[in-house]
Structure formats: C-alpha cells, structure tokens
Design a protein around this motif. Structure first.
Motif, PDB file in Angstrom:
ATOM      1  N   TYR A 109       0.856  -1.177   0.000  1.00 42.42           N
ATOM      2  CA  TYR A 109       0.000   0.000   0.000  1.00 42.42           C
ATOM      3  C   TYR A 109       0.893   1.228   0.000  1.00 42.42           C
ATOM      4  CZ  TYR A 109      -3.428  -3.455   1.373  1.00 42.42           C
ATOM      5  OH  TYR A 109      -4.223  -4.564   1.406  1.00 42.42           O
ATOM      6  N   ASP A 158       1.184   5.620  -0.386  1.00 42.26           N
ATOM      7  CA  ASP A 158       0.465   6.886  -0.287  1.00 42.26           C
ATOM      8  C   ASP A 158       1.470   8.022  -0.155  1.00 42.26           C
ATOM      9  OD1 ASP A 158      -1.696   8.553  -0.313  1.00 42.26           O
ATOM     10  OD2 ASP A 158      -2.319   8.157   1.742  1.00 42.26           O
ATOM     11  N   TYR A 213      -1.245  -1.266  -4.161  1.00 47.78           N
ATOM     12  CA  TYR A 213      -2.455  -0.458  -4.091  1.00 47.78           C
ATOM     13  C   TYR A 213      -2.107   1.012  -3.918  1.00 47.78           C
ATOM     14  CZ  TYR A 213      -4.590  -4.995  -3.325  1.00 47.78           C
ATOM     15  OH  TYR A 213      -4.995  -6.298  -3.458  1.00 47.78           O
ATOM     16  N   CYS A 214      -2.851   1.848  -4.633  1.00 50.79           N
ATOM     17  CA  CYS A 214      -2.670   3.298  -4.579  1.00 50.79           C
ATOM     18  C   CYS A 214      -4.054   3.931  -4.665  1.00 50.79           C
ATOM     19  CB  CYS A 214      -1.797   3.741  -5.750  1.00 50.79           C
ATOM     20  SG  CYS A 214      -1.576   5.511  -5.875  1.00 50.79           S
ATOM     21  N   ASP A 215      -4.257   5.068  -4.009  1.00 54.61           N
ATOM     22  CA  ASP A 215      -5.577   5.685  -3.984  1.00 54.61           C
ATOM     23  C   ASP A 215      -5.752   6.836  -4.966  1.00 54.61           C
ATOM     24  OD1 ASP A 215      -3.933   7.479  -2.753  1.00 54.61           O
ATOM     25  OD2 ASP A 215      -5.199   7.781  -0.993  1.00 54.61           O
ATOM     26  N   ASN A 216      -4.784   7.100  -5.810  1.00 45.24           N
ATOM     27  CA  ASN A 216      -4.853   8.211  -6.748  1.00 45.24           C
ATOM     28  C   ASN A 216      -5.152   7.672  -8.150  1.00 45.24           C
ATOM     29  OD1 ASN A 216      -3.923  10.258  -8.668  1.00 45.24           O
ATOM     30  ND2 ASN A 216      -3.209  11.344  -6.848  1.00 45.24           N
ATOM     31  N   GLN A 217      -6.294   8.048  -8.706  1.00 52.34           N
ATOM     32  CA  GLN A 217      -6.714   7.530 -10.006  1.00 52.34           C
ATOM     33  C   GLN A 217      -5.781   7.956 -11.143  1.00 52.34           C
ATOM     34  OE1 GLN A 217      -9.177   5.302 -10.599  1.00 52.34           O
ATOM     35  NE2 GLN A 217      -9.265   5.200  -8.366  1.00 52.34           N
TER      36      GLN A 217
END
Length: 181
Positions: free
Chosen positions: A88, A90, A165-169
């Motif tokens: 993960y 971020d 996993y990354c949260d930035n589209q």
C-alpha cells in the motif's frame, strides 16, 4: 499525533533542553522497529532535532502518552499465512510547511504480516499531488522488487505477482499505461 497537525520551525518558541528532546526522539526511532504506527509521527518529530520548540516537545509528549496507553500494540506474525506480497502506497503532497516537500509512506505485507514500512520526506518538491503519489509508488515498487529477490534467496519462488495499491486515479492510469513509460 493529532490529525491535521503540521509541525514547523518557529524561532520564537525554543525548547529549553534540546538534548533531552533529542534523546526522547532517539528512543522513539528505536521503537519504530517494532511499532510501525509510530513511523509518521517520529518522522515529523525527528525533523526538528537541531532546534526543537515547546510545540515539538508537547507533540513528543503526546506520542509518549500514546505509547504508554497502548503497550500491547506491535507486530504479529501468525504461523499460518499465505505468502503473497501486498503493498500500500500513499503520499502527502507538500506536507512540510517549511520546505513544501511531500511525505512518502508505504507498508508491505507478506500474507497478513507487516514486513516493511517507511515514512519519509521526498527529496524534491513535487509540482502536483499526482507527481508526489507517483514518486511514492515508484519507491514502493523498488521495495517490492528487493523483497521479491530476498524471498527468492530464501528459496521461496514468488509465483503470483505482488499487489500494489494506490488511492490516486491519475497515478493508477499513468502506471498501467505502457505508452507513458
């Protein structure tokens, strides 16, 4: 640390005993070997070891109270777990008010066990949140590659690819598009 708190250098509020602050933060750094949840807070506190202020000392005391109130938290490695790497990544864009540099953070799990983590200020100033997140993703992928080679040296052939996993589209779009590389 309190959510939303951003420590900065304040020349008008010096702490009277800097060596004591340095010793306390040094002990926190040692604790991050078994308490990964402290990494971000300790990273923030360690940036002001040369000229700590009363605000920095108060923040360090809050971390100390947290440690005292949660002595059982730490790393746990179960005996039965799948051997698959999950990572993960971020980034906190321009989180440092003094230098405007971003902070990278990642954690990597082998099955259900946390085996690698980092919280570190990036070396350069990013011009966008997408750039800061992409740098964090690149650092995390380097760590995954190193861990994969280490598992191979330990006679564990990693058959399935690691999950990142990354949260930035925007970063996900750039990373999955082979034309951009």
């Amino acid at each position: 640390m309190i959510h939303g708190t951003h420590l900065f250098q304040d020349p008008f509020d010096p702490y009277s005993n800097p060596p004591a602050y340095r010793r306390l933060v040094g002990k926190f750094i040692y604790l991050t070997n078994t308490r990964p949840g402290l990494s971000f807070s300790v990273n923030q506190l360690a940036q002001f070891m040369e000229n700590p202020t009363i605000t920095h000392h108060d923040a360090a005391l809050k971390v100390l109270r947290y440690i005292k109130g949660s002595p059982s938290l730490g790393l746990f490695y179960p005996s039965s777990s799948t051997l698959h790497l999950n990572a993960y990544s971020d980034s906190d864009w321009t989180s440092c008010p003094d230098t405007r540099r971003s902070t990278t953070g990642f954690c990597i799990f082998l099955g259900n066990s946390l085996i690698s983590w980092k919280s570190k200020k990036q070396r350069i100033v990013s011009r966008s949140s997408c750039e800061a997140e992409y740098r964090a993703l690149a650092i995390t992928s380097c760590e995954i590659t190193w861990l994969t080679f280490m598992l191979y040296d330990l006679q564990h052939l990693h058959i399935t690819p690691a999950s990142l996993y990354c949260d930035n589209q925007s970063v996900i779009h750039i990373a999955t598009n082979p034309v951009f590389h």
